[in-house]
Design a protein around this motif. Structure first.
Motif, PDB file in Angstrom:
ATOM      1  N   UNK A 175      31.926  46.340   3.593  1.00 48.22           N
ATOM      2  CA  UNK A 175      30.599  46.935   3.662  1.00 48.22           C
ATOM      3  C   UNK A 175      30.642  48.319   3.025  1.00 48.22           C
ATOM      4  N   UNK A 176      29.517  48.757   2.465  1.00 48.67           N
ATOM      5  CA  UNK A 176      29.476  50.049   1.800  1.00 48.67           C
ATOM      6  C   UNK A 176      28.149  50.726   2.104  1.00 48.67           C
ATOM      7  N   UNK A 177      28.154  52.035   1.951  1.00 52.15           N
ATOM      8  CA  UNK A 177      26.960  52.835   2.234  1.00 52.15           C
ATOM      9  C   UNK A 177      26.588  53.585   0.958  1.00 52.15           C
ATOM     10  N   UNK A 178      25.590  53.122   0.204  1.00 57.14           N
ATOM     11  CA  UNK A 178      25.235  53.800  -1.037  1.00 57.14           C
ATOM     12  C   UNK A 178      24.580  55.146  -0.760  1.00 57.14           C
ATOM     13  N   UNK A 179      24.642  56.024  -1.742  1.00 55.58           N
ATOM     14  CA  UNK A 179      24.049  57.349  -1.588  1.00 55.58           C
ATOM     15  C   UNK A 179      22.541  57.252  -1.433  1.00 55.58           C
ATOM     16  N   UNK A 180      21.952  56.247  -2.078  1.00 53.44           N
ATOM     17  CA  UNK A 180      20.499  56.145  -2.086  1.00 53.44           C
ATOM     18  C   UNK A 180      20.092  54.678  -2.080  1.00 53.44           C
ATOM     19  N   UNK A 181      19.049  54.354  -1.326  1.00 47.85           N
ATOM     20  CA  UNK A 181      18.503  53.000  -1.299  1.00 47.85           C
ATOM     21  C   UNK A 181      17.171  53.002  -2.041  1.00 47.85           C
ATOM     22  N   UNK A 182      17.013  52.077  -2.972  1.00 50.91           N
ATOM     23  CA  UNK A 182      15.788  51.995  -3.768  1.00 50.91           C
ATOM     24  C   UNK A 182      14.877  50.913  -3.192  1.00 50.91           C
ATOM     25  N   UNK A 183      13.623  51.284  -2.976  1.00 50.36           N
ATOM     26  CA  UNK A 183      12.646  50.362  -2.378  1.00 50.36           C
ATOM     27  C   UNK A 183      11.444  50.256  -3.309  1.00 50.36           C
ATOM     28  N   UNK A 184      11.165  49.076  -3.819  1.00 51.03           N
ATOM     29  CA  UNK A 184      10.010  48.851  -4.693  1.00 51.03           C
ATOM     30  C   UNK A 184       8.823  48.392  -3.855  1.00 51.03           C
ATOM     31  N   UNK A 185       7.691  49.064  -4.032  1.00 46.29           N
ATOM     32  CA  UNK A 185       6.448  48.666  -3.358  1.00 46.29           C
ATOM     33  C   UNK A 185       5.682  47.776  -4.324  1.00 46.29           C
ATOM     34  N   UNK A 223      15.443  46.216 -10.182  1.00 47.71           N
ATOM     35  CA  UNK A 223      16.409  47.308 -10.027  1.00 47.71           C
ATOM     36  C   UNK A 223      16.490  47.820  -8.596  1.00 47.71           C
ATOM     37  N   UNK A 224      15.619  47.332  -7.724  1.00 48.18           N
ATOM     38  CA  UNK A 224      15.547  47.833  -6.351  1.00 48.18           C
ATOM     39  C   UNK A 224      16.499  47.086  -5.431  1.00 48.18           C
ATOM     40  N   UNK A 225      16.715  47.652  -4.251  1.00 49.71           N
ATOM     41  CA  UNK A 225      17.483  46.979  -3.203  1.00 49.71           C
ATOM     42  C   UNK A 225      16.556  46.196  -2.275  1.00 49.71           C
ATOM     43  N   UNK A 226      15.435  46.820  -1.955  1.00 48.93           N
ATOM     44  CA  UNK A 226      14.491  46.246  -1.001  1.00 48.93           C
ATOM     45  C   UNK A 226      13.108  46.236  -1.634  1.00 48.93           C
ATOM     46  N   UNK A 227      12.329  45.189  -1.367  1.00 48.32           N
ATOM     47  CA  UNK A 227      10.947  45.103  -1.840  1.00 48.32           C
ATOM     48  C   UNK A 227      10.009  45.113  -0.642  1.00 48.32           C
TER      49      UNK A 227
END
Length: 499
Positions: free
Chosen positions: A218-228, A305-309
């Motif tokens: 498991x890893x913890x990225x510096x930033x999580x990208x969320x696309x709306x 390119x996002x992690x979460x939508x």
């Protein structure tokens, strides 16, 4: 005693350069040239850029931030131009230097003088970039623009990159380089690093106690990208503004207002969450202008390119075929998904059509029926327009859900755990024809984000959809993975090894 390290949260501040000008003079082309990207949509139609678009570029060993603004037409009573002007004024207030872009191929007009006077009131360094200058004749014509009253005039061609270096040299000279002040977090990080260098090597058990040994990957990225994402006019920009507690994106009742993707970082419980407001996605037959077509393409790219939508639905309209199509894009691309039912107040507490308030359980059942393939996605009901900022209870609930889904997306299960789990499954209950059944010898998780499992089987066949769904449900029941699609790959045990 273990040291609890924490990441450096503060960023070094770079000078901000704002690109401003009237519509269709080439501001976005210059922005893309400076940043080496295609972040801003470029086209021949005036008024394509509407929101503020930020990025970064390096010049002469220094880093700068740059913001692209919409075409300024001051005094226009129309809603969209007025909102563009408001967004541009925010950029003017933030900036350390301004680049006023004009078109060398057009004659000076009253709006140019009005804009020049507006900028001159700011008392900030202003650089006049006379764009679309190609050839000596055009360079001579660029001198006519000195009548606007600016000392620094630079003939450039944003499309071909001519004259950009002289412009950037002048900007670098006008903004003195300042040594960044050391933040408290940086001092603490440096002190901890010094202590760490002087400590004896830690044992295996010490690392395990500190939680630093990530045996499961498991890893913890510096930033999580969320696309709306979502259809036009479902409230995506309103949601971004609610999450950031600002008027970051232009909001209007006109469908298709957002064209460029607008992003903003929200710091929540020690994590950086970058929310990207994308243009409303519609069918190709519904997009007529080039800018609309490009904005849909860019929205798909930002989604991938996002992690979460965040799939935003309009509670007043229910779930449409377009919602299902857009949700399918997120599912197929492997993004984790949270379904956000917006405007919930319009069908409950603020309902004005005389009908009884909508039933949340019934609405969710109908939603689940229409979006069967997103059965793993959590559903949140809220009203973005009523949220006063990121501290509103609905926004906190959404931010916590984003963090939870992001963690589940990155979770890895060890091969030992998977095989013990496999022994407990009664595959006789799987609703699969006997001819399509396979024997699974063992399985392992090969990747995260999204969770991907490799099944070693007795023969090379594609999993029957009913068997795949059965196995996915069993994995979710045992290990979670809420919000994340689960992918399977089949590998026969006796398959030849690839060279």
């Amino acid at each position: 005693m273990p040291i609890n390290r924490r990441p450096v949260a503060a960023k070094r501040v770079h000078p901000l350069v704002a690109i401003v000008g009237r519509p269709n003079v080439g501001k976005s082309t210059l922005f893309n040239r400076l940043t080496g990207s295609r972040r801003s949509i470029v086209g021949d139609e005036p008024g394509i850029t509407r929101d503020r678009i930020y990025s970064q570029f390096d010049w002469a060993g220094r880093s700068f931030r740059v913001v692209d603004t919409g075409g300024i037409v001051s005094g226009d009573p129309e809603l969209i131009p007025a909102e563009i002007f408001r967004q541009a004024r925010v950029a003017l207030g933030e900036a350390d230097a301004l680049i006023l872009v004009v078109d060398a191929r057009t004659e000076l007009a009253r709006p140019d003088y009005d804009l020049a006077r507006l900028l001159q009131r700011s008392a900030k360094p202003i650089f006049l970039a006379v764009n679309k200058v190609e050839g000596p004749a055009m360079a001579a014509a660029a001198e006519n623009f000195r009548r606007l009253g600016f000392q620094h005039v630079f003939p450039i061609s944003s499309e071909h990159g001519q004259g950009i270096g002289d412009l950037l040299d002048a900007i670098s000279e006008a903004i003195p380089a300042q040594p960044p002040a050391e933040t408290a977090e940086e001092r603490e990080s440096a002190q901890e690093a010094e202590i760490s260098r002087n400590r004896p090597p830690a044992s295996h058990s010490d690392l395990e106690d500190e939680g630093k040994l990530r045996t499961h990957g498991e890893f913890e990225p510096r930033e999580t990208s969320i696309a709306i994402i979502g259809r036009p006019n479902v409230g995506k920009s309103t949601l971004l503004n609610a999450l950031t507690g600002s008027a970051r994106a232009i909001v209007s009742p006109i469908p298709g207002t957002t064209r460029d993707a607008v992003d903003e970082v929200v710091d929540f419980q020690g994590a950086q969450l970058r929310f990207v407001d994308t243009a409303g996605i519609r069918r190709k037959g519904k997009t007529r202008l080039l800018a609309e077509k490009l904005s849909v393409v860019m929205a798909r790219r930002h989604l991938e390119a996002a992690d979460v939508a965040l799939l935003v639905l309009d509670a007043t309209e229910g779930v449409s075929a377009s919602d299902a199509t857009i949700g399918g894009y997120a599912h197929e691309s492997g993004r984790s998904v949270i379904i956000v039912v917006n405007k919930w107040d319009a069908v409950t507490t603020a309902r004005t059509d005389g009908k009884p308030p909508a039933d949340r359980a019934l609405f969710e059942r109908q939603l689940r029926s229409a979006l069967k393939y997103l059965s793993y996605a959590p559903v949140l009901f809220l009203s973005a327009i009523q949220a006063s900022g990121p501290h509103h209870k609905d926004m906190i609930r959404l931010l916590r859900q984003v963090q939870s889904v992001a963690r589940e997306r990155r979770k890895r299960i060890s091969t030992g755990q998977m095989n013990r789990f496999l022994e407990r499954i009664d595959f006789q209950r799987a609703p699969v024809p006997m001819a399509r059944r396979v024997r699974i010898f063992y399985m392992t998780q090969a990747a995260v984000a999204p969770p991907t499992f490799v099944l070693f089987t007795d023969r090379p066949v594609k999993l029957h959809f009913a068997f795949e769904r059965f196995l996915e449900n069993q994995i979710r029941q045992a290990f979670g993975f809420q919000g994340a699609p689960i992918w399977f790959k089949v590998k026969p045990r006796n398959a030849p090894r690839s060279a």
